[in-house]
Structure formats: C-alpha cells, structure tokens
Write an enzyme that holds these catalytic residues in place. Structure first.
Site, PDB file in Angstrom:
ATOM      1  N   CYS A 134      -0.978   3.751  -6.552  1.00  0.00           N
ATOM      2  CA  CYS A 134      -1.873   3.144  -5.560  1.00  0.00           C
ATOM      3  C   CYS A 134      -2.071   1.715  -6.045  1.00  0.00           C
ATOM      4  O   CYS A 134      -2.340   1.496  -7.231  1.00  0.00           O
ATOM      5  CB  CYS A 134      -3.210   3.890  -5.529  1.00  0.00           C
ATOM      6  SG  CYS A 134      -4.518   3.014  -4.638  1.00  0.00           S
ATOM      7  N   CYS A 192       0.862  -1.181   0.000  1.00  0.00           N
ATOM      8  CA  CYS A 192       0.000   0.000   0.000  1.00  0.00           C
ATOM      9  C   CYS A 192       0.899   1.232   0.000  1.00  0.00           C
ATOM     10  O   CYS A 192       1.689   1.430   0.934  1.00  0.00           O
ATOM     11  CB  CYS A 192      -0.863  -0.037   1.264  1.00  0.00           C
ATOM     12  SG  CYS A 192      -1.892   1.414   1.514  1.00  0.00           S
TER      13      CYS A 192
END
Ligand code: DGL
Length: 269
Positions: free
Chosen positions: A186, A73
């Site tokens: 992302c 992440c």
C-alpha cells in the site's frame, strides 16, 4: 520531447511516496498529483465504487492533457487496471502492485509478510502474483482492516503513541515467524517505514514499489519519445478534501514548501 505533465493519482497521500521517487528519477517532468481524500480509504470500499472514482480522476487528467497517468495506489490498480486502460486507451496508464517478485528474489528465510489494504489482501490478483512469482515461499498476509492505519497516516498521527500501539498490535504476531522481508503493498506504508522497521529490527528488509514504478515510468516515456526537455518543473496538487491538510502532508513527507494545492470536486460529491 513532450513537456505535458505526468498525472499521479491516489486515494490520499500514499501516492506522495511514489511522487517522490518519480521526482527524483525524472527531475524535469511536470507533475500533477491528485488525492481523492474525500473518499479515502479506498481499501474498505467495493470494486465498483473504487472504479467509478478512478474513472472520474482519469477524466480530470484527460482534461489536464497529461501524457501519462500513474495510479499510485495498489488498491485502485488491483481492482481495475485493465478496465481503466480500456476506458482511456489514448493515455498510457501505469499501476502499482506489491513487489512479490522482488521479495521472492531477496528473501533468504523464504518467509515474507505482505502488508496491504483489506481490498488488496482479499483481491484474487494477489494470489495470481504469489503463484506466479512466489514458488517455495511462505507469504503471510496482513490487511489494514477498516483502514485504521491509512486513516491515521492521513490524519498526520504518525508521531503519536496511537500508531505505534496499532503497529505493535498488528505486527507482534509476526515477529517470531522467521520473516526476513516485508512487502509494503500500500503506497501509504512507506510513509511509516521507520516505525515498521523499528518493530522488526534492522535484519528485516522492507520493500516498496516506488522505485520500480518510477523506473517503469521512465522506460515508457523514453520508448514513446515523451520525456520532457531540461526545464524547471511545475508541481501542482489537487485534493477532493481539505487543501490545508494536503499541504501539511506535502511539507511533512516530501518537503515541498509553498506547494500549489487546489481543490477539486468530483461530479458525484
Ligand atoms: N494508498 C492506497 C494503496 O496503495 C490505498 C489506501 C486506501 O485508500 O485504503 O493501496
């Protein structure tokens, strides 16, 4: 040799794009995937909120005796990778950041778009990367404000008109800027790579971090003598939210049928 699992963490299903690359490159490794879907999206949360969740996830992985953790992440990595390493010094922790350096080496027009969460776009660390690796290149930044895209991906709304409309709205202003490279900053966005490619067309290259993270994981395990021996690997998935929803995403994106999916409750939930 070490057959303990690798822990892979994300706010939700984005890290499955990294899981996939690790599974491909390291097919004998046991993998434990942990999605904090009850608190997703992270991109709209504060640094201290995110750090707290990540520490709980790391404690969970510690109990599972994993040999390495991948924070799959960008948002969680950029708000605190050094902090997590300080708190859990015994386990190697690998993070994910947007591939600015790779993009800098590949762009011909010297115009690059970075697509990331609100948190990552606003994080000063992104400018540190740009200043270090992006000399002479114009970087356009686009944040997933209010986590709209991440929420749609989490809800499995990918084939619906809604996400196409949102992407059109967000990306159209960048179509006449001579951009030839898009960085997916992302881990959720590789899951909508085709939709993004359709809007930009085939001449624009779309880069994500999954392959690089998998190779880095391999290097760290090799250097520490921690690679698994040849074996049939075990994959287990945990979510802080709904087991069926995660199971559907696992089937849709990484094509694992009959996955072992379990519920995990945070002490604070
Ligand atoms: N997948 C995450 C990332 O790479 C974050 C998505 C979110 O929870 O906002 O940044």
């Amino acid at each position: 040799m070490n057959n303990q699992a690798i822990g892979i963490f994300d706010s939700g299903i984005g890290g499955l794009s990294v899981f996939q690359e690790i599974k491909k490159l390291l097919p004998f490794e046991n993998l434990i995937y942990f999605a904090d879907q009850a608190f997703c999206p992270y991109g709209t949360k504060s640094q201290s909120q995110i750090r707290k969740r990540v520490l709980s996830a790391l404690s969970f992985f510690e109990k599972q005796k994993v040999k390495l953790v991948v924070i799959a992440c960008n948002t969680a990595t950029t708000v605190g990778i050094d902090y997590y390493r300080e708190k859990f010094p015994k386990v190697p922790i690998i993070g994910v950041v947007p591939v600015i350096k790779t993009a800098g080496g590949k762009t011909v027009t010297k115009k690059v778009l970075i697509l990331a969460t609100q948190s990552t776009i606003e994080n000063p660390y992104l400018n540190v990367l740009i200043n270090k690796f992006g000399k002479g290149i114009k970087f356009f930044k686009l944040g997933d404000w209010e986590g709209q895209l991440v929420k749609m991906i989490e809800n499995g709304e990918l084939k619906q008109k809604k996400i196409e409309k949102e992407l059109d709205f967000l990306l159209t202003p960048f179509l006449n800027q001579n951009i030839d490279t898009v960085v997916l900053g992302c881990t959720h966005f590789p899951l909508i790579r085709n939709q993004i490619q359709d809007i930009f067309g085939a001449r624009v290259q779309i880069l994500d971090s999954g392959g690089a993270v998998a190779r880095h994981t391999q290097r760290v395990l090799e250097n520490k003598g921690l690679l698994a021996e040849n074996q049939k690997p075990d994959y287990t998935f945990y979510t802080t939210a709904n087991i069926e929803r995660l199971n559907r995403s696992i089937q849709n994106f990484i094509y694992i049928l009959n996955a072992k999916v379990k519920k995990m409750t945070f002490p604070t939930d």
